[in-house]
Design an enzyme around this catalytic site. Sequence first.
Site, PDB file in Angstrom:
ATOM      1  CE  LYS A   1      -4.449   0.853   0.512  1.00  0.00           C
ATOM      2  NZ  LYS A   1      -5.631  -0.006   0.213  1.00  0.00           N
TER       3      LYS A   1
ATOM      4  N   GLY B   1     -21.238   6.134   5.167  1.00  0.00           N
ATOM      5  CA  GLY B   1     -20.388   6.545   3.818  1.00  0.00           C
ATOM      6  C   GLY B   1     -21.242   6.194   2.700  1.00  0.00           C
TER       7      GLY B   1
ATOM      8  N   GLY C   1     -20.293   6.964  -0.593  1.00  0.00           N
ATOM      9  CA  GLY C   1     -19.300   7.316  -1.735  1.00  0.00           C
ATOM     10  C   GLY C   1     -19.427   6.251  -2.870  1.00  0.00           C
TER      11      GLY C   1
ATOM     12  CB  VAL D   1     -17.875   0.877  -1.708  1.00  0.00           C
ATOM     13  CG1 VAL D   1     -18.466  -0.376  -1.521  1.00  0.00           C
ATOM     14  CG2 VAL D   1     -16.422   0.763  -2.387  1.00  0.00           C
TER      15      VAL D   1
HETATM   16  P1  NAI Z   1     -15.114   7.009  -1.046  1.00  0.00           P
HETATM   17  O1  NAI Z   1     -14.275   8.165  -0.655  1.00  0.00           O
HETATM   18  O2  NAI Z   1     -15.888   7.364  -2.445  1.00  0.00           O
HETATM   19  O3  NAI Z   1     -16.407   7.177   0.025  1.00  0.00           O
HETATM   20  C1  NAI Z   1     -16.350   7.305   1.140  1.00  0.00           C
HETATM   21  C2  NAI Z   1     -17.577   8.231   1.788  1.00  0.00           C
HETATM   22  O4  NAI Z   1     -17.500   8.144   3.244  1.00  0.00           O
HETATM   23  C3  NAI Z   1     -17.675   9.515   1.207  1.00  0.00           C
HETATM   24  O5  NAI Z   1     -18.587   9.986   0.699  1.00  0.00           O
HETATM   25  C4  NAI Z   1     -17.265  10.362   2.787  1.00  0.00           C
HETATM   26  O6  NAI Z   1     -17.634  11.643   2.688  1.00  0.00           O
HETATM   27  C5  NAI Z   1     -17.977   9.484   3.608  1.00  0.00           C
HETATM   28  N1  NAI Z   1     -17.504   9.572   5.174  1.00  0.00           N
HETATM   29  C6  NAI Z   1     -16.179   9.815   5.456  1.00  0.00           C
HETATM   30  N2  NAI Z   1     -16.622   9.759   6.887  1.00  0.00           N
HETATM   31  C7  NAI Z   1     -17.472   9.570   7.016  1.00  0.00           C
HETATM   32  C8  NAI Z   1     -18.393   9.444   8.579  1.00  0.00           C
HETATM   33  N3  NAI Z   1     -17.628   9.666   9.780  1.00  0.00           N
HETATM   34  N4  NAI Z   1     -19.577   9.191   8.665  1.00  0.00           N
HETATM   35  C9  NAI Z   1     -20.421   9.321   7.390  1.00  0.00           C
HETATM   36  N5  NAI Z   1     -19.686   9.477   6.095  1.00  0.00           N
HETATM   37  C10 NAI Z   1     -18.384   9.530   6.022  1.00  0.00           C
HETATM   38  O7  NAI Z   1     -14.582   5.870  -0.658  1.00  0.00           O
HETATM   39  P2  NAI Z   1     -14.811   4.496  -1.306  1.00  0.00           P
HETATM   40  O8  NAI Z   1     -14.122   4.107  -2.612  1.00  0.00           O
HETATM   41  O9  NAI Z   1     -16.499   4.232  -1.509  1.00  0.00           O
HETATM   42  O10 NAI Z   1     -14.343   3.480  -0.169  1.00  0.00           O
HETATM   43  C11 NAI Z   1     -14.952   3.535   1.111  1.00  0.00           C
HETATM   44  C12 NAI Z   1     -14.312   2.428   2.025  1.00  0.00           C
HETATM   45  O11 NAI Z   1     -14.167   0.992   1.359  1.00  0.00           O
HETATM   46  C13 NAI Z   1     -12.740   2.814   2.391  1.00  0.00           C
HETATM   47  O12 NAI Z   1     -12.319   2.364   3.727  1.00  0.00           O
HETATM   48  C14 NAI Z   1     -12.073   2.108   1.251  1.00  0.00           C
HETATM   49  O13 NAI Z   1     -10.610   1.977   1.745  1.00  0.00           O
HETATM   50  C15 NAI Z   1     -12.882   0.814   1.241  1.00  0.00           C
HETATM   51  N6  NAI Z   1     -12.525  -0.101   0.027  1.00  0.00           N
HETATM   52  C16 NAI Z   1     -12.854   0.606  -1.239  1.00  0.00           C
HETATM   53  C17 NAI Z   1     -12.687  -0.139  -2.359  1.00  0.00           C
HETATM   54  C18 NAI Z   1     -13.233   0.532  -3.710  1.00  0.00           C
HETATM   55  O14 NAI Z   1     -13.354  -0.480  -4.859  1.00  0.00           O
HETATM   56  N7  NAI Z   1     -13.419   1.732  -3.778  1.00  0.00           N
HETATM   57  C19 NAI Z   1     -11.889  -1.249  -2.303  1.00  0.00           C
HETATM   58  C20 NAI Z   1     -11.798  -1.984  -0.948  1.00  0.00           C
HETATM   59  C21 NAI Z   1     -11.782  -1.063   0.260  1.00  0.00           C
END
Ligand code: NAI
Length: 358
Positions: free
Chosen positions: A80, A179, A181, A183
């Site tokens: 990472k 969250g 976002g 996913v």
């Molecule tokens: P992203 O950044 O698109 O979405 C995360 C969302 O969570 C954002 O909309 C943000 O505003 C929100 N957020 C942050 N802190 C918060 C809180 N305290 N309360 C409520 N909402 C909050 O990230 P993504 O890509 O959706 O990933 C989400 C998680 O899944 C991360 O931990 C990432 O490491 C993990 N992950 C993602 C993968 C992927 O394919 N994108 C693959 C494997 C793991």
Amino acid sequence: MSVFSNQSFSEHELVAFRNDRHSGLQAIIAVHSSALGPAVGGCRMYPYASEADALHDVLRLSRGMTHKSALAGLPFGGGKSIIIGDPHKQKNRALLEAMGDFVNSLGGRYITAEDVGTSVADIRTMARRTPYVAGLDDNEHGGDPSPSTAYGVFLGIRTAVRHRYGRDKLDDIGISIQGLGHVGFKLARLLIEDGATVYGADINAANLERAAAELGVRPVSSDEVLFLPVDVVAPCAMGAIWNRESISRLRAGIVCGAANNQLATPADGELLRRRGVLYCPDFLVNAGGIIEAHHQILRSGESERLAHIERIETTLAEVLRLSGERQVSTESVAREMAEDILRGSSCATEGADRSLAA
Ligand code: NAI
């Protein structure tokens, strides 16, 4: 700041630091293991409060990648990288190219991809300086791994619901997502299509409004989303959310979400078990994205890719069964299974090597 005595140091093979004055890049790459192949894992950009926090994060995340790839049956090791900085304010082309140079300097021991705070477009910019990137091939989502990650988490939730409640469909099952976002949004859609009632929170108001308007997600506050009286909680934001205090307030019977490193410490897995919560280890159920990257490399067909992601169901069912049988946490069972795979491994780098030649 010490590496070897850091609580998250776990016999990492390599930890490299880069401070590039010209672009302002401050970054760390951690290779935890290359036993199964070159270390693959995303590049996270985040405004860490301290260098020690950044190091702690990259060490934990890279170890998680080793276990994730091993359990998913992938020929990848675990690595990472992190960039210290605010992606909304400090990201620019010079910085990303400097990161590309940094990745390139390791000669292929580490292959990068998108993560929190970086996008497929950012990785394309890094790719101007290094061939050691993954997840850029065009699929129907333009290389975005999150639909596959969401699908894997969805299958994890279905498996856990089947295990706990003996039900195949999610009708009348209440699920809250932290969250919405990349996913979380796609997961909400899959769950609602399957009949679930979905509650959601996001600190980004626009993301929450979109999920409510387009999918019918029921908005709740960020403070209460993890503690609602629902059947399943799906954390899809940041890690280290489960500790003694938060676990004592949890009212759901199942925790299954995409966020990496959800447990603040390994002991919290056992606390969840004692509280009667079925915890689905994050590195098992969120492997859809890296499985997707692997199949982009192999240029496999859709059915092969989906069948591989669907193996998450079988592995999780086995973890849940063994956890109940042995009365140990699901986290311990899953890590033990991954360690067994690593011990029995030989260097199977063929698939990843092909990606770099492509
Ligand atoms: P992203 O950044 O698109 O979405 C995360 C969302 O969570 C954002 O909309 C943000 O505003 C929100 N957020 C942050 N802190 C918060 C809180 N305290 N309360 C409520 N909402 C909050 O990230 P993504 O890509 O959706 O990933 C989400 C998680 O899944 C991360 O931990 C990432 O490491 C993990 N992950 C993602 C993968 C992927 O394919 N994108 C693959 C494997 C793991």
